[in-house]
Write an enzyme that holds these catalytic residues in place. Structure first.
Site, PDB file in Angstrom:
ATOM      1  CB  THR A 193       0.188  -7.276  10.202  1.00 58.53           C
ATOM      2  OG1 THR A 193       1.492  -7.833  10.211  1.00 58.53           O
ATOM      3  CG2 THR A 193      -0.808  -8.305  10.724  1.00 58.53           C
ATOM      4  CE  LYS A 217       2.268 -10.866  11.694  1.00 59.03           C
ATOM      5  NZ  LYS A 217       3.567 -11.053  12.306  1.00 59.03           N
ATOM      6  CE  LYS A 262      -2.089  -4.251  12.418  1.00 60.46           C
ATOM      7  NZ  LYS A 262      -0.907  -3.797  11.694  1.00 60.46           N
TER       8      LYS A 262
HETATM    9  P1  NAD Z   1       5.940   1.697  12.555  1.00 58.94           P
HETATM   10  O1  NAD Z   1       4.830   2.481  13.152  1.00 58.94           O
HETATM   11  O2  NAD Z   1       7.288   1.747  13.175  1.00 58.94           O
HETATM   12  O3  NAD Z   1       6.128   2.113  11.001  1.00 58.94           O
HETATM   13  C1  NAD Z   1       5.091   2.502  10.154  1.00 58.94           C
HETATM   14  C2  NAD Z   1       5.607   3.678   9.349  1.00 58.94           C
HETATM   15  O4  NAD Z   1       4.605   4.056   8.399  1.00 58.94           O
HETATM   16  C3  NAD Z   1       5.894   4.913  10.187  1.00 58.94           C
HETATM   17  O5  NAD Z   1       7.194   5.377   9.927  1.00 58.94           O
HETATM   18  C4  NAD Z   1       4.821   5.912   9.760  1.00 58.94           C
HETATM   19  O6  NAD Z   1       5.275   7.256   9.824  1.00 58.94           O
HETATM   20  C5  NAD Z   1       4.569   5.454   8.340  1.00 58.94           C
HETATM   21  N1  NAD Z   1       3.273   5.858   7.807  1.00 58.94           N
HETATM   22  C6  NAD Z   1       2.075   5.829   8.418  1.00 58.94           C
HETATM   23  N2  NAD Z   1       1.107   6.238   7.581  1.00 58.94           N
HETATM   24  C7  NAD Z   1       1.712   6.528   6.408  1.00 58.94           C
HETATM   25  C8  NAD Z   1       1.247   6.981   5.157  1.00 58.94           C
HETATM   26  N3  NAD Z   1      -0.053   7.229   4.947  1.00 58.94           N
HETATM   27  N4  NAD Z   1       2.146   7.160   4.160  1.00 58.94           N
HETATM   28  C9  NAD Z   1       3.475   6.932   4.372  1.00 58.94           C
HETATM   29  N5  NAD Z   1       3.966   6.497   5.552  1.00 58.94           N
HETATM   30  C10 NAD Z   1       3.092   6.296   6.550  1.00 58.94           C
HETATM   31  O7  NAD Z   1       5.409   0.198  12.448  1.00 58.94           O
HETATM   32  P2  NAD Z   1       6.284  -1.123  12.190  1.00 58.94           P
HETATM   33  O8  NAD Z   1       6.669  -1.722  13.483  1.00 58.94           O
HETATM   34  O9  NAD Z   1       7.318  -0.829  11.170  1.00 58.94           O
HETATM   35  O10 NAD Z   1       5.157  -2.074  11.571  1.00 58.94           O
HETATM   36  C11 NAD Z   1       4.733  -1.968  10.230  1.00 58.94           C
HETATM   37  C12 NAD Z   1       3.834  -3.144   9.925  1.00 58.94           C
HETATM   38  O11 NAD Z   1       4.546  -4.358  10.165  1.00 58.94           O
HETATM   39  C13 NAD Z   1       2.568  -3.197  10.786  1.00 58.94           C
HETATM   40  O12 NAD Z   1       1.494  -3.593   9.980  1.00 58.94           O
HETATM   41  C14 NAD Z   1       2.894  -4.261  11.833  1.00 58.94           C
HETATM   42  O13 NAD Z   1       1.757  -4.914  12.316  1.00 58.94           O
HETATM   43  C15 NAD Z   1       3.801  -5.190  11.036  1.00 58.94           C
HETATM   44  N6  NAD Z   1       4.750  -5.976  11.846  1.00 58.94           N
HETATM   45  C16 NAD Z   1       5.505  -5.369  12.819  1.00 58.94           C
HETATM   46  C17 NAD Z   1       6.398  -6.145  13.559  1.00 58.94           C
HETATM   47  C18 NAD Z   1       7.262  -5.518  14.630  1.00 58.94           C
HETATM   48  O14 NAD Z   1       7.879  -6.275  15.388  1.00 58.94           O
HETATM   49  N7  NAD Z   1       7.361  -4.203  14.723  1.00 58.94           N
HETATM   50  C19 NAD Z   1       6.507  -7.531  13.318  1.00 58.94           C
HETATM   51  C20 NAD Z   1       5.746  -8.098  12.314  1.00 58.94           C
HETATM   52  C21 NAD Z   1       4.854  -7.314  11.574  1.00 58.94           C
END
Ligand code: NAD
Length: 295
Positions: free
Chosen positions: A96, A171, A246
């Site tokens: 997102t 979104k 966010k």
């Molecule tokens: P998260 O923090 O659990 O996962 C993100 C991952 O990316 C982490 O494992 C981190 O180590 C990795 N990362 C960060 N920078 C990096 C880089 N430069 N190279 C490689 N890996 C890297 O977050 P999440 O909950 O999985 O969310 C991911 C996305 O999905 C976000 O944009 C969030 O807004 C969206 N989202 C999350 C949810 C939810 O319920 N968690 C729901 C809908 C959308």
């Protein structure tokens, strides 16, 4: 079977990648967190040292990263996806992020002959685990058609929202509704408490009346009425208040640049800002009810 690079294997990315592995695809993961990499390898995935290495030779590249900065770096940075991916590679960004970055990355990808969609999701970690996510997809028709069978492996509802960036637009509009409605439902329960109205009674009535909404009937912010809601486990996330803030900020930035009037969206962003400031950012966003109670 395709060779799929998967960048960002966190709460959402890892279960999504698992569905691709289960379907028989070769998944090459990249994450800055070693534990995330170990989990992927234990589930049958492969590791690459960096984004450029994963992108080289991939047919499809999926990114699930925290925010626009990481997405910009992964796609447009030196040795990044746009530089390394072969012509015709399908790129799916499910993070997102802000609409402007999504459109900028899509334009750079298109200029290199890559097919790109922005495909943010709704449905949370449970939806990712169960393969029931909703994907809101922005991109050209051809890119959408190529992405659809892959998204079908990870989601249940796949909607083409229009051109590049429109998935992100959908979104943030959706989550602005969610942030506002969670506050509205929470305010109603707090008022009911003060008026001596039992929470279960308010739920029984409102869930069948015009106050009915997802925040009330699927994610009720008081313990009891909806057993699966985070309120029943001390507001353990789920979807964190940090993430909601966010998305509300992304909506406000977009509203400002598009000159849209969103006073309730602005109010919701300000309330979540205070809630996160109080140290509760990693708690579920439905915990906002505690803040409204003054706890
Ligand atoms: P998260 O923090 O659990 O996962 C993100 C991952 O990316 C982490 O494992 C981190 O180590 C990795 N990362 C960060 N920078 C990096 C880089 N430069 N190279 C490689 N890996 C890297 O977050 P999440 O909950 O999985 O969310 C991911 C996305 O999905 C976000 O944009 C969030 O807004 C969206 N989202 C999350 C949810 C939810 O319920 N968690 C729901 C809908 C959308």
């Amino acid at each position: 079977m395709a060779r799929i690079a998967f960048i960002g294997l966190g709460n959402m990315g890892f279960p999504m990648a698992q569905h691709l592995i289960k379907a028989g695809h070769v998944v090459i993961g990249v994450d800055v967190n070693n534990e995330a990499m170990e989990r992927l390898i234990a589930s049958g995935g492969n590791a690459a040292d960096n984004v450029g290495a994963a992108a080289t030779g991939a047919n499809i590249i999926v990114t699930m990263l925290p925010s626009g900065n990481e997405v910009r770096q992964a796609y447009l940075g030196a040795d990044g996806i746009v530089e390394r991916a072969a012509t015709g590679t399908l790129l799916i960004d499910s993070s997102t992020i802000d609409v402007a970055t999504a459109r900028e990355v899509a334009a750079a990808a298109e200029a290199k002959g890559l097919l790109m969609v922005d495909a943010p999701v709704s449905g949370g970690v449970t939806g990712a685990q169960n393969g029931t996510l909703t994907f809101m997809v922005g991109g050209e028709e051809a890119a959408f058609n190529n992405a659809k069978p892959i998204l079908d492996l990870m989601g249940k509802t796949i909607v083409h929202a229009g051109g590049p960036g429109n998935g992100q637009a959908a979104k943030i509009c959706n989550n602005m509704v969610l942030g506002i409605s969670m506050i509205a439902v929470s305010e109603a329960f707090v008022l009911a408490e003060k008026l001596g109205l039992d929470a279960q009674k308010l739920f029984d009535i409102s869930s069948k009346s015009s106050g009915q909404c997802w925040a009330m009937t699927s994610y009720c912010p008081v313990p009891g009425p909806v057993p699966t809601s985070p309120a029943n486990r001390d507001y353990q996330a789920g979807f964190t208040a940090n993430m909601m803030l966010k998305d509300l900020k992304l909506a406000q930035d977009a509203a400002k640049s598009a000159k849209a009037t969103t006073p309730l969206g602005a109010g919701a962003a300000a309330i979540y800002d205070q809630y996160v400031d109080s140290g509760e950012g990693t708690r579920d966003f439905s915990g906002i009810i505690r803040f409204l109670r003054g706890e």
